[in-house]
Scaffold this motif. Structure first.
Motif, PDB file in Angstrom:
ATOM      1  N   VAL A 157      -2.084  -8.489   3.290  1.00 20.18           N
ATOM      2  CA  VAL A 157      -1.323  -7.337   3.745  1.00 20.18           C
ATOM      3  C   VAL A 157      -1.868  -6.038   3.556  1.00 20.18           C
ATOM      4  O   VAL A 157      -2.146  -5.038   4.114  1.00 20.18           O
ATOM      5  N   LYS A 158      -2.353  -5.852   2.269  1.00 17.55           N
ATOM      6  CA  LYS A 158      -3.097  -4.628   1.514  1.00 17.55           C
ATOM      7  C   LYS A 158      -4.307  -4.541   2.566  1.00 17.55           C
ATOM      8  O   LYS A 158      -4.707  -3.367   2.303  1.00 17.55           O
ATOM      9  N   LYS A 159      -5.097  -5.442   2.939  1.00  9.02           N
ATOM     10  CA  LYS A 159      -6.384  -5.148   3.750  1.00  9.02           C
ATOM     11  C   LYS A 159      -5.901  -4.564   4.946  1.00  9.02           C
ATOM     12  O   LYS A 159      -6.761  -4.106   5.823  1.00  9.02           O
ATOM     13  N   LEU A 194      -3.455  -2.409   5.591  1.00  8.35           N
ATOM     14  CA  LEU A 194      -2.723  -1.234   5.358  1.00  8.35           C
ATOM     15  C   LEU A 194      -3.307  -0.041   6.190  1.00  8.35           C
ATOM     16  O   LEU A 194      -4.532   0.087   6.246  1.00  8.35           O
ATOM     17  N   PRO A 195      -2.681   0.689   7.164  1.00  7.87           N
ATOM     18  CA  PRO A 195      -2.980   1.741   7.972  1.00  7.87           C
ATOM     19  C   PRO A 195      -3.105   3.120   6.950  1.00  7.87           C
ATOM     20  O   PRO A 195      -2.520   3.107   5.750  1.00  7.87           O
ATOM     21  N   GLU A 196      -4.024   3.810   7.442  1.00  8.68           N
ATOM     22  CA  GLU A 196      -4.491   5.228   6.744  1.00  8.68           C
ATOM     23  C   GLU A 196      -3.091   5.865   6.383  1.00  8.68           C
ATOM     24  O   GLU A 196      -3.015   6.453   5.275  1.00  8.68           O
ATOM     25  N   LYS A 197      -2.197   5.991   7.281  1.00  9.42           N
ATOM     26  CA  LYS A 197      -0.924   6.806   7.243  1.00  9.42           C
ATOM     27  C   LYS A 197       0.108   6.147   7.004  1.00  9.42           C
ATOM     28  O   LYS A 197       0.186   4.874   7.528  1.00  9.42           O
ATOM     29  N   GLY A 198       1.360   6.523   6.449  1.00  9.19           N
ATOM     30  CA  GLY A 198       2.558   5.886   6.469  1.00  9.19           C
ATOM     31  C   GLY A 198       3.042   5.603   5.083  1.00  9.19           C
ATOM     32  O   GLY A 198       2.008   5.437   4.100  1.00  9.19           O
ATOM     33  N   HIS A 199       4.086   4.676   4.920  1.00 13.37           N
ATOM     34  CA  HIS A 199       4.495   4.268   3.579  1.00 13.37           C
ATOM     35  C   HIS A 199       4.605   2.671   3.895  1.00 13.37           C
ATOM     36  O   HIS A 199       5.374   2.294   4.862  1.00 13.37           O
ATOM     37  N   VAL A 200       4.121   2.013   2.914  1.00 11.26           N
ATOM     38  CA  VAL A 200       4.263   0.251   3.156  1.00 11.26           C
ATOM     39  C   VAL A 200       4.610   0.017   1.743  1.00 11.26           C
ATOM     40  O   VAL A 200       4.002   0.195   0.597  1.00 11.26           O
ATOM     41  N   GLY A 201       5.747  -0.801   1.666  1.00 10.14           N
ATOM     42  CA  GLY A 201       6.134  -1.368   0.317  1.00 10.14           C
ATOM     43  C   GLY A 201       6.003  -2.823   0.355  1.00 10.14           C
ATOM     44  O   GLY A 201       6.221  -3.392   1.417  1.00 10.14           O
ATOM     45  N   ILE A 202       5.670  -3.368  -0.644  1.00 12.30           N
ATOM     46  CA  ILE A 202       5.299  -5.027  -0.901  1.00 12.30           C
ATOM     47  C   ILE A 202       6.034  -5.434  -1.795  1.00 12.30           C
ATOM     48  O   ILE A 202       6.021  -4.945  -3.019  1.00 12.30           O
ATOM     49  N   MET A 203       7.126  -6.410  -1.746  1.00 10.25           N
ATOM     50  CA  MET A 203       7.752  -7.051  -3.017  1.00 10.25           C
ATOM     51  C   MET A 203       8.085  -8.562  -2.757  1.00 10.25           C
ATOM     52  O   MET A 203       8.024  -8.890  -1.816  1.00 10.25           O
ATOM     53  N   CYS A 204       7.772  -9.148  -3.995  1.00 12.44           N
ATOM     54  CA  CYS A 204       7.671 -10.243  -4.252  1.00 12.44           C
ATOM     55  C   CYS A 204       9.090 -11.042  -4.923  1.00 12.44           C
ATOM     56  O   CYS A 204       9.283 -10.476  -5.929  1.00 12.44           O
ATOM     57  N   ILE A 205       9.825 -11.773  -4.428  1.00 11.58           N
ATOM     58  CA  ILE A 205      10.935 -12.453  -5.066  1.00 11.58           C
ATOM     59  C   ILE A 205      11.105 -13.819  -5.211  1.00 11.58           C
ATOM     60  O   ILE A 205      10.476 -14.354  -4.396  1.00 11.58           O
ATOM     61  N   THR A 206      11.743 -14.262  -6.071  1.00 14.33           N
ATOM     62  CA  THR A 206      11.751 -15.764  -6.007  1.00 14.33           C
ATOM     63  C   THR A 206      12.696 -16.141  -4.951  1.00 14.33           C
ATOM     64  O   THR A 206      13.706 -15.419  -4.628  1.00 14.33           O
ATOM     65  N   ASP A 207      12.808 -17.586  -4.637  1.00 16.27           N
ATOM     66  CA  ASP A 207      13.634 -18.273  -3.710  1.00 16.27           C
ATOM     67  C   ASP A 207      15.103 -18.136  -4.266  1.00 16.27           C
ATOM     68  O   ASP A 207      16.036 -17.919  -3.574  1.00 16.27           O
ATOM     69  N   LYS A 208      15.160 -18.260  -5.590  1.00 14.99           N
ATOM     70  CA  LYS A 208      16.585 -17.882  -6.095  1.00 14.99           C
ATOM     71  C   LYS A 208      17.323 -16.769  -6.020  1.00 14.99           C
ATOM     72  O   LYS A 208      18.288 -16.601  -5.579  1.00 14.99           O
TER      73      LYS A 208
END
Length: 111
Positions: free
Chosen positions: A67-69, A71-85
């Protein structure tokens, strides 16, 4: 074997994005980003929130890197990783009605 499928080891990667769509070029970039993350196995949770089930933290890191590769030049992108629990504790509502969480992908191990 049971330990390998522990709810604290299985991960969910969530991608939140808000990209500009004022011009034709920006809409094309938006559509390209959306198609690329869908091609990487993410599915739409809400209009600007996509999620992906990953069997391990290492696998989640691979998809986060992809996903980081993208990423567009403009805009806001958030990436979050959480457990299945943690994902399982999420409450989802449609109006006042509580609905079930998305199904977890069943992982088969042959060896």
């Amino acid at each position: 074997m049971y330990e390998r499928f522990n709810a604290y080891r299985i991960m969910w990667v969530l991608v939140f994005f808000d990209l500009p769509t004022e011009t034709k070029k920006e809409r094309k970039i938006y559509a390209r980003f959306r198609k690329d993350i869908l091609a990487d196995g993410f599915s739409m949770f809400q209009f600007s929130i996509y999620l992906r089930h990953c069997p391990s933290k290492e696998n989640a890191d691979v998809h986060i890197k992809r996903v980081k590769k993208l990423l567009p030049e403009k805009g806001h992108v958030g990436i979050m990783c959480i457990t299945d629990k943690q994902f399982g504790m999420m409450e989802i509502f449609r109006g006042h009605e509580l609905v079930e969480s998305p199904d977890t992908v069943q992982q088969l191990e042959l060896f």
